[in-house]
Design a protein around this motif. Structure first.
Motif, short mmCIF file in Angstrom:
data_model
loop_
_atom_site.label_atom_id
_atom_site.label_comp_id
_atom_site.label_asym_id
_atom_site.label_seq_id
_atom_site.Cartn_x
_atom_site.Cartn_y
_atom_site.Cartn_z
N ALA A 68 66.32 65.47 3.04
CA ALA A 68 64.97 65.05 2.65
C ALA A 68 63.92 65.68 3.54
CB ALA A 68 64.88 63.52 2.69
N LEU A 69 64.19 65.75 4.83
CA LEU A 69 63.25 66.39 5.76
C LEU A 69 63.09 67.88 5.44
CD1 LEU A 69 64.11 64.83 9.23
CD2 LEU A 69 61.83 64.90 8.17
N ARG A 70 64.21 68.53 5.17
CA ARG A 70 64.14 69.98 4.89
C ARG A 70 63.33 70.26 3.63
NH1 ARG A 70 62.56 73.80 5.32
NH2 ARG A 70 63.38 75.92 5.37
N ALA A 71 63.53 69.44 2.60
CA ALA A 71 62.77 69.64 1.36
C ALA A 71 61.30 69.33 1.55
CB ALA A 71 63.35 68.76 0.25
N ALA A 72 60.98 68.51 2.56
CA ALA A 72 59.58 68.19 2.85
C ALA A 72 58.91 69.26 3.70
CB ALA A 72 59.50 66.83 3.55
N TRP A 74 60.36 70.71 6.69
CA TRP A 74 60.67 70.69 8.12
C TRP A 74 62.15 71.04 8.34
CZ3 TRP A 74 56.94 69.97 11.74
CH2 TRP A 74 55.72 69.48 11.28
N ILE A 75 62.40 71.80 9.39
CA ILE A 75 63.78 72.08 9.81
C ILE A 75 64.20 70.96 10.76
CG2 ILE A 75 65.29 73.63 11.09
CD1 ILE A 75 63.65 75.94 10.04
N PRO A 76 65.19 70.16 10.39
CA PRO A 76 65.56 69.02 11.23
C PRO A 76 66.49 69.41 12.36
CG PRO A 76 66.85 69.01 9.22
CD PRO A 76 65.92 70.20 9.12
N GLY A 77 66.32 68.75 13.48
CA GLY A 77 67.27 68.85 14.58
C GLY A 77 68.03 67.55 14.69
N VAL A 78 69.30 67.62 15.01
CA VAL A 78 70.14 66.43 15.07
C VAL A 78 70.86 66.37 16.41
CG1 VAL A 78 72.01 65.13 13.98
CG2 VAL A 78 70.49 66.54 12.57
N GLU A 79 70.76 65.23 17.06
CA GLU A 79 71.51 64.96 18.29
C GLU A 79 72.46 63.81 17.98
OE1 GLU A 79 70.62 63.89 23.00
OE2 GLU A 79 69.03 63.73 21.49
N THR A 80 73.77 64.06 18.04
CA THR A 80 74.73 63.04 17.68
C THR A 80 75.21 62.26 18.90
OG1 THR A 80 76.58 64.60 17.79
CG2 THR A 80 75.48 64.34 15.66
N PRO A 87 76.59 52.70 21.77
CA PRO A 87 77.54 53.35 20.86
C PRO A 87 77.16 53.26 19.39
CG PRO A 87 78.45 51.31 21.77
CD PRO A 87 77.21 51.60 22.53
N ASP A 88 76.36 52.28 19.01
CA ASP A 88 75.96 52.17 17.60
C ASP A 88 74.89 53.18 17.23
OD1 ASP A 88 77.73 50.10 17.27
OD2 ASP A 88 76.23 48.53 17.57
N LEU A 89 74.25 53.81 18.24
CA LEU A 89 73.27 54.85 17.96
C LEU A 89 74.03 56.13 17.63
CD1 LEU A 89 70.44 56.05 17.82
CD2 LEU A 89 70.48 56.28 20.32
N VAL A 90 74.10 56.45 16.36
CA VAL A 90 74.94 57.56 15.88
C VAL A 90 74.21 58.89 15.97
CG1 VAL A 90 76.07 58.49 13.82
CG2 VAL A 90 76.35 56.08 14.41
N ALA A 91 72.91 58.90 15.71
CA ALA A 91 72.19 60.19 15.71
C ALA A 91 70.71 59.98 15.91
CB ALA A 91 72.44 60.92 14.39
N ARG A 92 70.10 60.98 16.49
CA ARG A 92 68.64 61.09 16.52
C ARG A 92 68.27 62.33 15.71
NH1 ARG A 92 68.60 59.70 22.55
NH2 ARG A 92 67.95 57.51 22.62
N VAL A 93 67.41 62.15 14.74
CA VAL A 93 67.01 63.24 13.86
C VAL A 93 65.51 63.42 14.00
CG1 VAL A 93 66.99 64.11 11.49
CG2 VAL A 93 68.86 62.62 12.26
N ARG A 94 65.08 64.68 14.26
CA ARG A 94 63.65 64.92 14.39
C ARG A 94 63.29 66.22 13.70
NH1 ARG A 94 64.42 65.07 20.05
NH2 ARG A 94 62.64 63.69 20.30
N PRO A 95 62.10 66.29 13.11
CA PRO A 95 61.62 67.56 12.55
C PRO A 95 61.22 68.50 13.68
CG PRO A 95 59.97 65.83 12.28
CD PRO A 95 61.15 65.19 12.90
#
Length: 317
Positions: A68-72, A74-80, A87-95
């Motif tokens: 959804a971010l890419r189509a909007a 933005w190139i998303p970055g993901v930190e897993t 431990p419940d924090l699975v990912a941080r996603v940012r444009p």
């Protein structure tokens, strides 16, 4: 960064598939970062004691958020798994940076609201080799492998699916857990409604879960499913939380690419919910593990399953 854009992308992410439509995710927006959490209260204790399938489901939501971010634009970055203390924090996603989306990115995003799990019979048409290759490329893009079962392995998978169903049916608490996620409740926004269950496979050719075992429908009848189903095995190298998360992202990319090609899809998890059967579908010696099976083909439109309102899954920043 426009927060309303991030909210819209989170709303798209909630359309991801999940085991029994349990929707085991939560989101939090902090500045220009979307944090994606697993919701352990929505883990299925009987089917998923390790949280593997929960993590796959959350991975599907992470990929949907990325798409959804890419189509909007933005190139998303993901930190897993960015915080070992959470431990419940699975990912941080940012444009990360703006960029005009290509046709492929727009097609992926357009498929998000159209993708639905299809538990109905498919027609006998063969999935073209070119389409299969595109799906395999989609899985590889996320670090997974998609292998189409040949005639011999398909027969084995169908047999293993029946064995898995028999063992699960004998597992304590299995039917109670199924009932929890299929029981009709007024205003319910999760679980598998009767309209999405579909008929039962009269010839037992498809290794799918029969939700009708607990959700009896007087009008529900057996139908003939395709004689030679196209079944793909999605696998990863390694078998830990990182690989489960990657498998979920790969699965959703495959499902969205398939939807864009007007293919019907059914994620199938029963055979990989029994450890001994999952090992048969895997190659433990080489470290490659089956994570999910996907049935592919052409069929009538499937009913959409409900989604929880955004206020129930998006925490205040």
């Amino acid at each position: 960064m426009d927060t309303s854009l991030l909210v819209r992308c989170v709303e798209a992410a909630t359309l991801a598939p999940s085991l029994h439509n349990s929707q085991p995710w939560r989101f939090r927006i902090e500045g220009d970062v979307v944090e994606v959490y697993a919701d352990p209260l929505r883990r299925l204790d009987v089917l998923d004691p390790t949280g593997r399938e929960l993590t796959i489901s959350v991975g599907a939501a992470v990929f949907t958020l990325r798409a959804a971010l890419r189509a909007a634009g933005w190139i998303p970055g993901v930190e897993t798994f960015p915080d070992p203390g959470t431990p419940d924090l699975v990912a941080r996603v940012r444009p990360r940076r703006s960029a005009r989306p290509g046709a492929g990115a727009r097609e992926l995003a357009a498929a998000i609201p159209r993708r639905h799990t299809n538990r109905r019979p498919f027609v006998s048409a063969v999935v073209p080799v070119a389409a299969v290759e595109l799906l395999q490329q989609a899985a590889a893009h996320e670090g997974a492998t998609l292998t189409i079962a040949g005639p011999a392995s398909r027969t084995v998978i169908v047999s293993l699916g029946r064995t898995a169903a028999e063992r699960l049916n004998r597992r304590g608490g299995y039917f109670a857990e199924l009932n929890r996620w299929t029981r009709p409740v007024p205003g319910r926004r999760d679980g598998v409604p009767a309209a999405a269950i579909g008929p039962w496979d009269a010839m037992e050719r498809i290794p799918m879960r029969d939700f009708g075992l607990v959700n009896s429908q007087p009008s529900r009848r057996g139908e003939r499913f395709e004689a030679y189903p196209t079944i793909a095995v999605l696998s990863t190298e390694g078998d830990g939380p990182e690989q489960w998360l990657a498998a979920g992202q790969a699965m959703q990319r495959v499902l969205l690419v398939a939807t864009g090609m007007r293919l019907a899809t059914t994620p199938v998890s029963q055979p990989v919910e029994i450890a001994s059967i999952r090992e048969v579908l895997s190659d433990p010696k080489s470290g490659r593990w089956a994570q999910m099976l996907i049935r592919l083909g052409y069929g009538p439109p499937a009913a959409a399953t409900p989604r929880r309102p955004l206020k129930d899954v998006l925490a205040d920043g």
